[in-house]
Design an enzyme around this catalytic site. Structure first.
Site, PDB file in Angstrom:
ATOM      1  N   HIS A 123     -16.070   0.601  -5.751  1.00  0.00           N
ATOM      2  CA  HIS A 123     -16.955   1.376  -6.642  1.00  0.00           C
ATOM      3  C   HIS A 123     -18.210   1.885  -5.921  1.00  0.00           C
ATOM      4  CE1 HIS A 123     -19.690   2.310  -9.924  1.00  0.00           C
ATOM      5  NE2 HIS A 123     -20.416   1.247  -9.642  1.00  0.00           N
ATOM      6  N   HIS A 173     -26.025  -0.562  -4.527  1.00  0.00           N
ATOM      7  CA  HIS A 173     -26.687  -0.451  -5.833  1.00  0.00           C
ATOM      8  C   HIS A 173     -26.340  -1.556  -6.827  1.00  0.00           C
ATOM      9  CE1 HIS A 173     -22.987   1.514  -7.397  1.00  0.00           C
ATOM     10  NE2 HIS A 173     -23.429   1.119  -8.558  1.00  0.00           N
ATOM     11  N   ASP A 174     -25.190  -2.222  -6.678  1.00  0.00           N
ATOM     12  CA  ASP A 174     -24.852  -3.290  -7.628  1.00  0.00           C
ATOM     13  C   ASP A 174     -25.028  -4.693  -7.053  1.00  0.00           C
ATOM     14  OD1 ASP A 174     -24.273  -1.960  -9.992  1.00  0.00           O
ATOM     15  OD2 ASP A 174     -22.245  -1.433  -9.330  1.00  0.00           O
ATOM     16  N   GLU A 234     -27.619  -6.933  -9.144  1.00  0.00           N
ATOM     17  CA  GLU A 234     -27.142  -7.230 -10.488  1.00  0.00           C
ATOM     18  C   GLU A 234     -25.907  -8.144 -10.456  1.00  0.00           C
ATOM     19  OE1 GLU A 234     -28.246  -6.723 -13.350  1.00  0.00           O
ATOM     20  OE2 GLU A 234     -26.671  -6.321 -14.808  1.00  0.00           O
ATOM     21  N   ASP A 235     -25.008  -7.901  -9.507  1.00  0.00           N
ATOM     22  CA  ASP A 235     -23.693  -8.545  -9.579  1.00  0.00           C
ATOM     23  C   ASP A 235     -23.378  -9.557  -8.481  1.00  0.00           C
ATOM     24  OD1 ASP A 235     -23.116  -7.108 -11.830  1.00  0.00           O
ATOM     25  OD2 ASP A 235     -22.215  -5.450 -10.751  1.00  0.00           O
ATOM     26  N   ASP A 276     -23.348   6.786 -10.219  1.00  0.00           N
ATOM     27  CA  ASP A 276     -22.777   5.512 -10.647  1.00  0.00           C
ATOM     28  C   ASP A 276     -22.052   5.707 -11.980  1.00  0.00           C
ATOM     29  OD1 ASP A 276     -22.501   2.620 -10.907  1.00  0.00           O
ATOM     30  OD2 ASP A 276     -24.176   2.694 -12.328  1.00  0.00           O
TER      31      ASP A 276
END
Ligand code: MN
Length: 704
Positions: A47, A71-72, A75-76, A138
């Protein structure tokens, strides 16, 4: 996409890109996301790679692409913002942090009504325009893969959000292509049946009309070539979503719409745009009212083009858009296209300056040469004077910058402000004066009764909150004054065995220039009249009982205490309510004189080390004036309870001079009552009889 495929794709778009940092970000992301999977079953890291690819195709700078890869991670994965800063520097960390913050806002808005505010919130939260572009890329990839998500409800919610928030946002910054793809993808999930029907109808009509399209295209090209115009002509394919919108909004039939052919003519210069317009209007008849010149007057998002509708070569209606190549590029890729043209000398400054909310950014762009600097300085939030905060239910409340939690409460409802006792911001207890940040979730906790707002007046920013606080303070003050006035009048009247009924009290209205009981009570409560004056006015012939003078009113009366030195000033300790009979002691302070304390006063501790300053004092006998004593009383909140308190005090000959009401909760009142009495036996008799009343929960004398 493999590491080398991605890097190659980026290098095609931007040969000068920094390969090393791209590789580093690729490896970091792979490691962090590890074995995480997408709903599609693909490794999660596929992704961020795709998002990076989208940004690379928009020809954004390397920093943006690196951030897309990361970018994630916050958060993840277990990665922290510090990890990112250590590995990739401050700028990347800042951008990734920004994207994470936007991600946390997802799914919050509760209704269509809120969409515009939410778009503004996103614009304002993105402190750097690249954050917004990464977020849009995104979203685009998430929409492209939304069919892997099984949960129908979730699909619908995400599609709706995309349609209402992200697609318009892309439009706002001029990215037409991205906007259309987002719209079309959302439409697929949101109204799958309608979309399928439209698509099928479009396919059929396209097939039916493809000859006409081909013919018209050739005719247009021939005519323009004959006039020596170098141009490219495209037949435009309409997207199902935009057709659906037209059907909905303009109430047209599909036949009416699909009978229209759309073409686009792209030329080199603005001058040629107008030449093309002239040529087409000479050759074919133009339909009146359909001509729009967005070149001389661009749309708010900066869109430039000429639109006209002609009766075409085969008597079909033909819509033509005329624009330069550059305008076309800007229309399709919007803000992202700016950086490409930035390097170009003949950058279309008029175009840029026409974008309403980017005006200030353009100034920066024109002043500072470098693209990187432009990006860094593009702090959108500087240009927005509003912030947006959420209620716990997800409603967005717009507020001026620097507004506080109390402003928020008043913005939701005046009562919520007046009763606001505590606030939670993002789940944490905070002072009510806390300045709110974009995206804060604010929970207002109400008390059962209006709260004291006096000290918070200076901490509100909005006019609504300010005037509500002033009104509430005024109202509370007169409420207390009315209570006090009423109590005083009752006390005076009952000491003469009279009842202050409305009929009787009305007789004083004329002389006191009031027109209601309310204003009479207020007048007495304020001290502008007294209970005795009212009594004398309504019973002019009844002589009042002679009441002892009050010590505090008759200040010139010397203190009736034995043991004072005549050459030394004396006074009662501040905030003390001593009456004759109370055990007292004097403390000699060279600069102040003698201070008289209760022997039980806690303040005496301060003088324990200097026994020489203590002097023995005693009250004089036969004192012919009264003293103010103070009691604290907790009473049950019932009708008439105040009345039984004041009449009990009056029955014992006590004169209420002050009554302060502190509402505790809905069941109990806490009151402070000042009563003029003769001595300590007098006040303790009153306290005892009050204590015997069933409505009294607790009563104590306060001596000081
Ligand atoms: Mn993502």
């Amino acid at each position: 996409m493999s590491q080398s495929q991605l890097v190659d794709r980026i290098l095609v778009n931007k040969p000068e890109a920094d390969k090393a940092i791209l590789n580093k970000a690729y490896i970091f992301g792979t490691k962090m996301h590890g074995r995480q999977l997408r709903a599609s079953g693909d490794p999660y890291f596929s992704h961020p790679i795709e998002v990076a690819g989208i940004l690379s195709d928009l020809k954004l700078d390397t920093t943006s692409v690196v951030c897309a890869l990361l970018h994630d991670t916050i958060e993840d994965t277990n990665a922290t913002i510090q990890d990112i800063e250590e590995n990739f520097g401050r700028e990347v960390a800042k951008l990734v942090d920004g994207v994470t913050k936007l991600t946390l806002l997802e799914g919050k808005p509760d209704s269509t009504k809120q969409a515009e505010n939410f778009r503004k919130l996103l614009l304002a939260s993105a402190s750097d325009i690249r954050i917004l572009l990464i977020k849009l890329a995104d979203r685009l990839h998430n929409m492209r893969t939304l069919h892997f998500i099984k949960d129908q409800k979730k699909r619908k919610r995400i599609s709706r959000e995309t349609l209402e928030i992200y697609a318009p946002l892309a439009g706002r910054i001029g990215m037409q292509e991205l906007k259309e793809e987002l719209e079309d993808l959302s439409f697929t999930f949101f109204e799958p049946k309608i979309r399928d029907i439209l698509k099928e109808r479009l396919r059929i009509s396209k097939k039916k009309k493809s000859k006409i399209v081909q013919f018209t295209k050739k005719e247009l090209e021939k005519t323009l070539k004959k006039n020596k115009i170098k141009c490219s002509v495209f037949g435009r394919e309409k997207k199902p979503y935009s057709i659906w919108k037209k059907l909905e909004i303009q109430h047209k039939s599909l036949e009416q719409l699909s009978d229209i052919f759309g073409f686009r003519v792209c030329v080199e210069t603005i001058q040629e745009c107008y030449e093309v317009l002239g040529i087409l209007h000479c050759e074919w008849q133009a339909i009146p009212g359909k001509f729009k010149d967005y070149i001389s007057t661009p749309k708010k998002n900066g869109y430039q083009s000429i639109h006209t509708t002609l009766i075409g070569p085969q008597n079909q209606r033909v819509e033509v858009q005329i624009r330069t190549e550059k305008m076309n590029d800007l229309a399709e890729r919007g803000l992202a296209a700016h950086w490409i043209y930035k390097d170009n000398d003949d950058i279309e400054r008029d175009y840029l300056s026409s974008i309403e909310w980017i005006n200030d950014l353009v100034d920066i762009l024109n002043r500072d040469g470098a693209t990187e600097e432009f990006l860094e300085n593009t702090k959108l939030e500087l240009f927005l004077d509003q912030i947006y905060a959420f209620t716990p239910k997800g409603t967005l409340v717009p507020l001026p910058r620097n507004a506080t939690a109390l402003d928020f409460a008043y913005a939701v409802h005046t009562d919520l402000g007046n009763f606001c006792s505590r606030v939670k911001i993002n789940g944490i207890d905070k002072p009510r004066r806390t300045v709110l940040q974009n995206g804060d979730e604010v929970e207002i906790l109400k008390s059962k009764s209006p709260v004291a707002l006096e000290s918070l007046q200076e901490f509100v920013k909005t006019g609504k909150a300010k005037s509500a606080i002033i009104r509430s303070i005024k109202e509370k003050k007169s409420h207390n004054q009315r209570l006090l006035g009423k109590a005083i009048i009752k006390s005076v009247f009952s000491s003469h065995r009279k009842k202050p009924t409305r009929d009787i009290l009305e007789r004083s209205f004329g002389a006191l220039q009031v027109n209601s009981l309310k204003s009479l009570y207020e007048l007495v409560g304020r001290g502008d009249s007294s209970g005795s004056q009212v009594y004398d006015l309504v019973f002019p012939n009844n002589k009042r009982k002679k009441i002892k003078k009050n010590y505090y009113i008759e200040k010139n009366i010397s203190i009736p205490v034995q043991g004072l030195h005549s050459d030394m000033p004396a006074q009662f300790a501040e905030n003390s309510f001593l009456v004759p009979g109370d055990k007292i002691v004097g403390i000699v302070l060279p600069e102040k004189g003698i201070i008289i304390f209760s022997v039980d006063s806690l303040e005496l501790v301060n003088y324990e080390k200097s026994p020489e300053s203590w002097i023995k004092l005693e009250w004089k006998k036969d004192i012919d004036f009264t003293f103010t004593s103070r009691i604290r009383i907790t009473i049950i909140n019932e009708v008439g309870v105040l009345n039984s308190i004041t009449s009990t005090i009056a029955d014992y000959g006590g004169n209420i001079t002050n009554l302060i009401l502190n509402e505790k909760d809905s069941d109990f009142y806490n009151l402070i009552i000042d009563i003029n009495v003769n001595d300590n036996k007098h006040i303790s008799d009153i306290v005892k009889s009050l204590d015997g009343l069933p409505v009294v929960e607790a009563v104590n004398r306060f001596i000081g």
